[in-house]
Design a protein around this motif. Structure first.
Motif, PDB file in Angstrom:
ATOM      1  N   MET A  32      -0.441  -3.248 -20.020  1.00  0.00           N
ATOM      2  CA  MET A  32      -1.365  -4.083 -19.261  1.00  0.00           C
ATOM      3  C   MET A  32      -1.581  -3.653 -17.762  1.00  0.00           C
ATOM      4  O   MET A  32      -0.522  -3.844 -17.027  1.00  0.00           O
ATOM      5  N   GLN A  33      -2.429  -2.887 -17.402  1.00  0.00           N
ATOM      6  CA  GLN A  33      -2.288  -2.105 -16.196  1.00  0.00           C
ATOM      7  C   GLN A  33      -3.383  -2.859 -15.220  1.00  0.00           C
ATOM      8  O   GLN A  33      -4.582  -3.457 -15.620  1.00  0.00           O
ATOM      9  N   MET A  34      -3.455  -2.822 -13.870  1.00  0.00           N
ATOM     10  CA  MET A  34      -4.370  -3.044 -13.003  1.00  0.00           C
ATOM     11  C   MET A  34      -4.695  -2.122 -12.010  1.00  0.00           C
ATOM     12  O   MET A  34      -3.949  -1.313 -11.568  1.00  0.00           O
ATOM     13  N   ILE A  35      -6.226  -2.151 -11.802  1.00  0.00           N
ATOM     14  CA  ILE A  35      -6.696  -1.317 -10.703  1.00  0.00           C
ATOM     15  C   ILE A  35      -6.912  -2.272  -9.636  1.00  0.00           C
ATOM     16  O   ILE A  35      -8.070  -3.247  -9.955  1.00  0.00           O
ATOM     17  N   PHE A  36      -6.488  -2.116  -8.238  1.00  0.00           N
ATOM     18  CA  PHE A  36      -6.744  -3.002  -7.319  1.00  0.00           C
ATOM     19  C   PHE A  36      -8.133  -2.813  -6.455  1.00  0.00           C
ATOM     20  O   PHE A  36      -8.461  -1.783  -6.425  1.00  0.00           O
ATOM     21  N   GLN A  37      -8.451  -3.908  -5.865  1.00  0.00           N
ATOM     22  CA  GLN A  37      -9.795  -3.704  -4.974  1.00  0.00           C
ATOM     23  C   GLN A  37      -9.297  -2.929  -3.885  1.00  0.00           C
ATOM     24  O   GLN A  37     -10.265  -2.008  -3.421  1.00  0.00           O
ATOM     25  N   ASP A  38      -8.058  -2.993  -3.392  1.00  0.00           N
ATOM     26  CA  ASP A  38      -7.923  -2.350  -1.908  1.00  0.00           C
ATOM     27  C   ASP A  38      -6.839  -1.384  -2.430  1.00  0.00           C
ATOM     28  O   ASP A  38      -5.786  -1.639  -2.370  1.00  0.00           O
ATOM     29  N   PRO A  39      -6.953   0.013  -2.516  1.00  0.00           N
ATOM     30  CA  PRO A  39      -5.917   0.926  -2.931  1.00  0.00           C
ATOM     31  C   PRO A  39      -4.955   1.013  -1.852  1.00  0.00           C
ATOM     32  O   PRO A  39      -3.809   1.375  -2.363  1.00  0.00           O
ATOM     33  N   MET A  40      -5.350   0.929  -0.655  1.00  0.00           N
ATOM     34  CA  MET A  40      -4.567   1.283   0.292  1.00  0.00           C
ATOM     35  C   MET A  40      -3.206   0.189   0.044  1.00  0.00           C
ATOM     36  O   MET A  40      -2.155   0.289   0.765  1.00  0.00           O
ATOM     37  N   ALA A  41      -3.488  -1.368  -0.139  1.00  0.00           N
ATOM     38  CA  ALA A  41      -2.679  -2.269  -0.334  1.00  0.00           C
ATOM     39  C   ALA A  41      -1.784  -1.936  -1.434  1.00  0.00           C
ATOM     40  O   ALA A  41      -0.464  -2.394  -1.808  1.00  0.00           O
ATOM     41  N   SER A  42      -2.195  -1.144  -2.353  1.00  0.00           N
ATOM     42  CA  SER A  42      -1.535  -0.992  -3.638  1.00  0.00           C
ATOM     43  C   SER A  42      -0.862   0.395  -3.718  1.00  0.00           C
ATOM     44  O   SER A  42       0.263   0.741  -4.721  1.00  0.00           O
ATOM     45  N   LEU A  43      -0.923   1.267  -2.974  1.00  0.00           N
ATOM     46  CA  LEU A  43      -0.369   2.639  -2.972  1.00  0.00           C
ATOM     47  C   LEU A  43       0.589   2.633  -1.738  1.00  0.00           C
ATOM     48  O   LEU A  43       0.459   2.232  -0.704  1.00  0.00           O
ATOM     49  N   ASN A  44       1.949   3.084  -2.217  1.00  0.00           N
ATOM     50  CA  ASN A  44       3.108   3.053  -1.015  1.00  0.00           C
ATOM     51  C   ASN A  44       2.604   3.929  -0.115  1.00  0.00           C
ATOM     52  O   ASN A  44       2.601   5.232  -0.271  1.00  0.00           O
ATOM     53  N   PRO A  45       2.317   3.507   1.242  1.00  0.00           N
ATOM     54  CA  PRO A  45       2.025   4.501   2.254  1.00  0.00           C
ATOM     55  C   PRO A  45       3.177   5.560   2.542  1.00  0.00           C
ATOM     56  O   PRO A  45       2.718   6.598   3.280  1.00  0.00           O
ATOM     57  N   ARG A  46       4.194   5.459   2.463  1.00  0.00           N
ATOM     58  CA  ARG A  46       5.278   6.377   2.597  1.00  0.00           C
ATOM     59  C   ARG A  46       5.530   7.445   1.523  1.00  0.00           C
ATOM     60  O   ARG A  46       6.490   8.161   1.830  1.00  0.00           O
ATOM     61  N   HIS A  47       4.979   7.114   0.272  1.00  0.00           N
ATOM     62  CA  HIS A  47       5.126   7.962  -0.515  1.00  0.00           C
ATOM     63  C   HIS A  47       3.810   9.146  -0.879  1.00  0.00           C
ATOM     64  O   HIS A  47       2.919   8.794  -0.205  1.00  0.00           O
ATOM     65  N   ILE A  72       1.107  11.151  -2.944  1.00  0.00           N
ATOM     66  CA  ILE A  72       0.522  11.101  -4.103  1.00  0.00           C
ATOM     67  C   ILE A  72       1.176  11.333  -5.538  1.00  0.00           C
ATOM     68  O   ILE A  72       1.206  10.951  -6.546  1.00  0.00           O
ATOM     69  N   ARG A  73       1.704  12.594  -5.314  1.00  0.00           N
ATOM     70  CA  ARG A  73       2.742  13.154  -6.317  1.00  0.00           C
ATOM     71  C   ARG A  73       3.724  12.307  -6.773  1.00  0.00           C
ATOM     72  O   ARG A  73       3.961  11.839  -8.028  1.00  0.00           O
ATOM     73  N   ARG A  74       4.439  11.445  -5.793  1.00  0.00           N
ATOM     74  CA  ARG A  74       5.576  10.588  -6.167  1.00  0.00           C
ATOM     75  C   ARG A  74       5.027   9.424  -6.797  1.00  0.00           C
ATOM     76  O   ARG A  74       5.568   8.791  -7.597  1.00  0.00           O
ATOM     77  N   ILE A  75       3.562   8.926  -6.281  1.00  0.00           N
ATOM     78  CA  ILE A  75       3.195   7.847  -6.727  1.00  0.00           C
ATOM     79  C   ILE A  75       2.597   7.880  -8.191  1.00  0.00           C
ATOM     80  O   ILE A  75       2.886   7.085  -8.986  1.00  0.00           O
ATOM     81  N   LEU A  76       2.317   9.110  -8.551  1.00  0.00           N
ATOM     82  CA  LEU A  76       2.022   9.325  -9.814  1.00  0.00           C
ATOM     83  C   LEU A  76       3.010   9.751 -10.947  1.00  0.00           C
ATOM     84  O   LEU A  76       3.238   9.246 -12.123  1.00  0.00           O
ATOM     85  N   VAL A  77       4.154  10.546 -10.378  1.00  0.00           N
ATOM     86  CA  VAL A  77       5.264  10.876 -11.403  1.00  0.00           C
ATOM     87  C   VAL A  77       6.094   9.878 -11.540  1.00  0.00           C
ATOM     88  O   VAL A  77       6.570   9.989 -12.768  1.00  0.00           O
ATOM     89  N   CYS A 108      -4.138  17.131  -3.148  1.00  0.00           N
ATOM     90  CA  CYS A 108      -3.942  15.893  -2.714  1.00  0.00           C
ATOM     91  C   CYS A 108      -2.314  15.421  -3.082  1.00  0.00           C
ATOM     92  O   CYS A 108      -2.339  14.337  -2.645  1.00  0.00           O
ATOM     93  N   LEU A 109      -1.918  15.988  -4.129  1.00  0.00           N
ATOM     94  CA  LEU A 109      -0.500  15.699  -4.721  1.00  0.00           C
ATOM     95  C   LEU A 109       0.435  15.614  -3.195  1.00  0.00           C
ATOM     96  O   LEU A 109       1.345  14.882  -3.423  1.00  0.00           O
ATOM     97  N   ASP A 110       0.313  16.267  -2.155  1.00  0.00           N
ATOM     98  CA  ASP A 110       1.320  16.440  -1.453  1.00  0.00           C
ATOM     99  C   ASP A 110       0.831  15.652  -0.079  1.00  0.00           C
ATOM    100  O   ASP A 110       1.331  15.607   1.048  1.00  0.00           O
ATOM    101  N   ARG A 111      -0.174  14.782  -0.284  1.00  0.00           N
ATOM    102  CA  ARG A 111      -0.873  14.115   0.679  1.00  0.00           C
ATOM    103  C   ARG A 111      -0.344  12.641   0.618  1.00  0.00           C
ATOM    104  O   ARG A 111       0.087  12.157  -0.374  1.00  0.00           O
ATOM    105  N   ASN A 112      -0.336  11.718   1.667  1.00  0.00           N
ATOM    106  CA  ASN A 112      -0.071  10.406   1.742  1.00  0.00           C
ATOM    107  C   ASN A 112      -1.531   9.682   1.505  1.00  0.00           C
ATOM    108  O   ASN A 112      -2.387  10.405   1.786  1.00  0.00           O
ATOM    109  N   PRO A 113      -1.355   8.338   1.133  1.00  0.00           N
ATOM    110  CA  PRO A 113      -2.585   7.768   0.873  1.00  0.00           C
ATOM    111  C   PRO A 113      -3.715   7.591   1.773  1.00  0.00           C
ATOM    112  O   PRO A 113      -4.836   7.717   1.720  1.00  0.00           O
ATOM    113  N   HIS A 114      -3.218   7.436   3.163  1.00  0.00           N
ATOM    114  CA  HIS A 114      -3.860   7.430   4.461  1.00  0.00           C
ATOM    115  C   HIS A 114      -4.668   8.744   4.696  1.00  0.00           C
ATOM    116  O   HIS A 114      -5.724   8.585   5.414  1.00  0.00           O
TER     117      HIS A 114
END
Length: 280
Positions: free
Chosen positions: A95-110, A112-117, A149-155
């Motif tokens: 049961m997954q959720m896709i949020f309205q504000d991706p900046m609020a749901s993606l860890n800014p310190r991680h 994209i590679r870490r967020i997905l792996v 994109c994998l080695d970038r941060n959300p911002h």
């Protein structure tokens, strides 16, 4: 196996509940008033209404992100209304959720590679790092994001790219049900069309059931099979999109239709928008 994946009956949600005399509940603000909703396997259902109608609260209640004060929620035949968190945990991946504000749901310190792996490893969907990387690369291609994109941060990504990362993260976990909450409301029209088409393709390919929350009836018409119209925490209209849009049962639904800034609700706008983007 039942055709219905997720059903909710008589759902009520009250915020700010206090305890009165004899320990009985007292006070609080009731947001949902006995809502019934069902979502079949492989179906996309729209939940639409103005701000404050209760649609986001309903979505979060379906995922057990907020607790219901009354009613019953069943997922794949299991009553999850009051299931403890340890017993809910195995269902969270499904049961997954896709949020309205991706900046609020993606860890800014991680990255994209870490967020997905990391979710793949956490849920045991990849035996090792190499397998996880391979699966992430494949989903990145599906959501049309460059490998850089994998080695970038959300911002460092655009709003549309961040929303694609959110979709990729949900799809990677092979869920049965996805809740998408106003996921295109902050995007320009062309990016909206790209994200919605991507979501439609993934939903069809993966056989997902989906609840799509929006205030925009044109978006609902473009991707949903059925729609629930909410007002003041209640469902005031529901049914197949074609029926609800052609012959709304509620004056409130008619008011929402009249507020659309187009002469008529156009179910083909999404396809035409994508064709014009391809031509450009």
């Amino acid at each position: 196996m039942s055709d219905e994946l997720l059903t909710a009956t008589g759902i009520e949600v009250t915020y700010g509940t206090t305890r009165g005399l004899m320990g009985k509940p007292g006070g609080g603000h009731k947001v949902l008033h006995g809502v019934d909703i069902s979502i079949r396997r492989g179906e996309t259902v729209g939940i639409v209404g103005e701000s404050g109608s209760g649609k986001t609260t309903l979505g979060r209640a379906l995922l057990r992100l907020v607790n219901s004060s009354a009613g019953t929620i069943r997922f794949d035949g299991t009553d999850i209304t009051h299931l403890s968190e340890p017993r809910m945990r195995p269902l969270r991946r499904r049961m997954q959720m896709i949020f309205q504000d991706p900046m609020a749901s993606l860890n800014p310190r991680h990255t994209i590679r870490r967020i997905l792996v990391e979710p793949l490893r956490l849920h045991g969907l990849a035996a090792d790092a190499k397998t996880a990387e391979r699966r992430v690369s494949a989903i990145l291609e599906r959501v049309t994001l460059p490998a850089a994109c994998l080695d970038r941060n959300p911002h460092e990504l655009s709003g549309g790219q961040r929303q694609r990362v959110g979709i990729a993260r949900a799809a990677l976990l092979e869920p049965d049900f996805v809740l998408a909450d106003e996921i295109v409301s902050g995007l320009d029209v062309s990016t909206q069309a790209q994200v919605l088409n991507l979501l439609k393709e993934l939903s069809a390919d993966l056989g997902l059931s989906m609840a799509f929350i929006s205030h925009d009836l044109s978006v609902i018409r473009a991707i949903c099979n059925r729609v629930y119209v909410m007002r003041h925490g209640q469902v005031v209209d529901e049914g197949p999109c074609d029926r609800v849009f052609a012959a709304p049962a509620s004056a409130y639904t008619r008011m929402l239709l009249d507020a659309i800034p187009l002469p008529e609700v156009d179910p083909e706008w999404l396809g035409r928008r994508m064709e014009s983007e391809d031509a450009a």
